[in-house]
Design an enzyme around this catalytic site. Sequence first.
Site, short mmCIF file in Angstrom:
data_model
loop_
_atom_site.label_atom_id
_atom_site.label_comp_id
_atom_site.label_asym_id
_atom_site.label_seq_id
_atom_site.Cartn_x
_atom_site.Cartn_y
_atom_site.Cartn_z
N ASP A 1 -6.94 36.47 -20.36
CA ASP A 1 -5.47 36.22 -19.99
C ASP A 1 -4.98 37.07 -18.62
O ASP A 1 -5.40 38.24 -18.29
CB ASP A 1 -4.53 36.90 -21.13
N ARG B 1 1.47 30.59 -21.37
CA ARG B 1 2.54 30.77 -22.55
C ARG B 1 3.41 31.82 -22.26
O ARG B 1 3.53 32.32 -20.99
CB ARG B 1 1.45 31.60 -23.55
N ASN C 1 -7.85 40.89 -21.07
CA ASN C 1 -6.54 41.08 -20.58
C ASN C 1 -6.68 41.69 -19.09
O ASN C 1 -7.40 42.65 -18.88
CB ASN C 1 -5.81 41.94 -21.16
N ASP D 1 4.56 34.90 -24.24
CA ASP D 1 4.27 35.73 -25.40
C ASP D 1 5.51 36.92 -25.48
O ASP D 1 6.00 37.47 -24.55
CB ASP D 1 3.17 36.63 -25.13
N TYR E 1 -13.01 39.32 -24.89
CA TYR E 1 -11.51 38.91 -24.72
C TYR E 1 -10.98 39.87 -23.51
O TYR E 1 -11.04 41.23 -23.68
CB TYR E 1 -10.67 39.23 -25.95
#
Length: 125
Positions: free
Chosen positions: A112, A81, A37, A83, A35
Site C-alpha cells: 500500500d 481506494r 505499508n 480508506d 504486507y
Amino acid sequence: MPTPDEIVRSMCESWNAPTPDPDQISKYFAEDAVYHNIPLEPAVGRAAISATVAGFLAPLDGIHFEIRHQVSSGNIVMNERTDTFHVSGRATPLRVMGVFEVNDGLITAWRDYFDLAQGNQAMGF
C-alpha cells in the site's frame, strides 16, 4: 477458484465488517506473504500480518475500505481506494494505492502506498 480480482475485493470488504477480525482478514494471505505499508516496515508471514492488522484496528472505532478503481492482469491486482478511519466520532479519509500479488488463491504480497502524514492524521496521531 475465485479470480485474483475477486480475492482482493473480498479481502478489502472483510475490513468493512462491524468488528473486523484480524484472523479472518489474514486468511486471505499465504503463510509466507508480505504486507508492506510502504512508509513502514513490512509484516512477513500470516501471523505477523494478523498482528499488524490488529495493531491498526486497536485505536479505531471502525474502518471502511471503498475501492474506487481496480484492475487486474494475471496474478497482479491494483486498486485505488479511500480508506476511511473512524476515531473518537471523527471520520478521516485516506487515499491509498494498493498492489497485490495473488498465487494459488492466496495473496502473497500486498503493498500500500499513501501519504504518511495523512495516515497519521487518520489514525489520530
